[in-house]
Design an enzyme around this catalytic site. Structure first.
Site, PDB file in Angstrom:
ATOM      1  N   LYS A   1      90.688  18.349  -1.338  1.00  0.00           N
ATOM      2  CA  LYS A   1      91.463  17.744  -2.440  1.00  0.00           C
ATOM      3  C   LYS A   1      92.921  18.217  -2.404  1.00  0.00           C
ATOM      4  CE  LYS A   1      88.784  19.585  -5.577  1.00  0.00           C
ATOM      5  NZ  LYS A   1      87.853  20.342  -4.688  1.00  0.00           N
TER       6      LYS A   1
ATOM      7  N   ARG B   1      86.368  18.589 -14.622  1.00  0.00           N
ATOM      8  CA  ARG B   1      85.294  19.249 -13.892  1.00  0.00           C
ATOM      9  C   ARG B   1      83.991  19.241 -14.665  1.00  0.00           C
ATOM     10  NH1 ARG B   1      88.440  22.519 -10.147  1.00  0.00           N
ATOM     11  NH2 ARG B   1      87.011  23.601  -8.774  1.00  0.00           N
TER      12      ARG B   1
ATOM     13  N   ARG C   1      90.138  29.401   5.166  1.00  0.00           N
ATOM     14  CA  ARG C   1      91.358  29.019   4.432  1.00  0.00           C
ATOM     15  C   ARG C   1      92.282  30.226   4.228  1.00  0.00           C
ATOM     16  NH1 ARG C   1      90.854  25.830  -0.928  1.00  0.00           N
ATOM     17  NH2 ARG C   1      89.259  27.384  -1.341  1.00  0.00           N
TER      18      ARG C   1
ATOM     19  N   ARG D   1      91.961  33.664  -0.637  1.00  0.00           N
ATOM     20  CA  ARG D   1      91.700  33.633  -2.077  1.00  0.00           C
ATOM     21  C   ARG D   1      90.533  34.540  -2.448  1.00  0.00           C
ATOM     22  NH1 ARG D   1      91.724  27.389  -3.903  1.00  0.00           N
ATOM     23  NH2 ARG D   1      89.796  28.053  -4.920  1.00  0.00           N
TER      24      ARG D   1
ATOM     25  N   ARG E   1      80.081  28.299  -6.471  1.00  0.00           N
ATOM     26  CA  ARG E   1      80.998  27.197  -6.812  1.00  0.00           C
ATOM     27  C   ARG E   1      80.368  25.849  -6.464  1.00  0.00           C
ATOM     28  NH1 ARG E   1      86.078  29.245  -3.650  1.00  0.00           N
ATOM     29  NH2 ARG E   1      86.897  27.153  -4.025  1.00  0.00           N
TER      30      ARG E   1
END
Ligand code: AP5
Length: 215
Positions: free
Chosen positions: A13, A88, A127, A160, A171
């Site tokens: 996203k 969400r 990431r 992160r 998640r």
């Protein structure tokens, strides 16, 4: 264009939203980025949000409301916006409709990036983000030119806090339980929903996204 980019953690996203935002010159409003900035600044809102984020849980709806309202009402968003990470859950979708209605606007499209769980976990493990300019890289798929260094501004890339594997699994579970029902909400309200196969190159996904939004 008032667009919601929808998909699991790691679906792309942020990556696709940033490309669309620069192509159409409208802001990408990422609630994850807004929350991380509040955490970084140590604001009361950030302190409250941090423990939920680190655990992979949703931050309470009330914490998000003011942030989203302010971003939507900003001058930058007057010609459109790309929402990344909001809504969400169904309560947030209802709150968004109310906010947009008060601004005389509505959601035009929902674009869903569909990516299998095992790909998502690998993407998230790789990431690295730049805390200075927000650029996102992946050490496996989109590596920076120099190790641990942002191509854009030279900042030191970081991982992160919520990208550890067990937090990612949580998640994903939260996404399935609380976020996926949002699609049924938009279906019921007749909002156009386009679903894209997200497990392709960034350019391929972007090309299909742009052509499906144009049609
Ligand atoms: P948030 O920051 O929104 O995280 P997320 O939805 O889990 O999304 P990600 O940022 O992990 O993934 P993405 O889909 O943006 O993928 P990206 O493009 O970065 O939220 C974090 C937390 O904040 C939540 O858990 C919650 O606690 C809280 N929060 C946020 N919003 C909230 C809300 N509305 N309500 C309550 N709480 C909220 O890509 C991932 C990686 O893959 C990158 O390394 C990228 O380079 C790579 N990649 C992307 N596309 C491709 C591709 N096509 N091929 C190969 N690699 C790719």
């Amino acid at each position: 264009m008032n667009l919601i980019l929808f998909g699991a953690p790691g679906a792309g996203k942020g990556t696709q939203g940033a490309l669309l935002a620069s192509r159409f010159d409208i802001p990408r409003i990422s609630t994850g980025d807004l929350l991380r900035e509040s955490v970084r600044q140590g604001t009361p809102l950030g302190v409250q949000a941090k423990r939920y984020m680190d655990a992979g849980e949703l931050v309470p709806d009330a914490v998000l409301l003011g942030l989203v309202r302010e971003a939507l009402a900003s001058d930058a968003a007057r010609n459109g916006f790309i929402l990344d990470g909001y809504p969400r859950n169904v309560a947030q979708a209802e709150a968004l409709d109310e906010m947009l209605c008060s601004l005389g606007r509505r959601v035009d499209d929902v674009a869903v990036l569909d990516v299998p769980d095992d790909v998502v976990v690998k993407r998230i493990a790789g990431r690295r983000s730049c805390p200075c300019c927000g650029s996102v890289f992946n050490i496996y798929f989109e590596p920076p030119r120099h190790e641990d260094q942002c191509d854009g501004c030279g900042g030191k890339l970081v991982q992160r806090a919520d990208d550890r594997e067990e937090t990612v699994r949580r998640r994903l579970q939260v996404y399935r339980e609380q976020t996926q029902p949002v699609l049924a909400y938009y279906q019921t309200h007749g909002t156009p929903i386009v679903t894209l196969e997200g497990d392709r190159t960034v350019d391929e996904v972007q090309a299909e996204l742009v052509s499906s939004l144009a049609s």
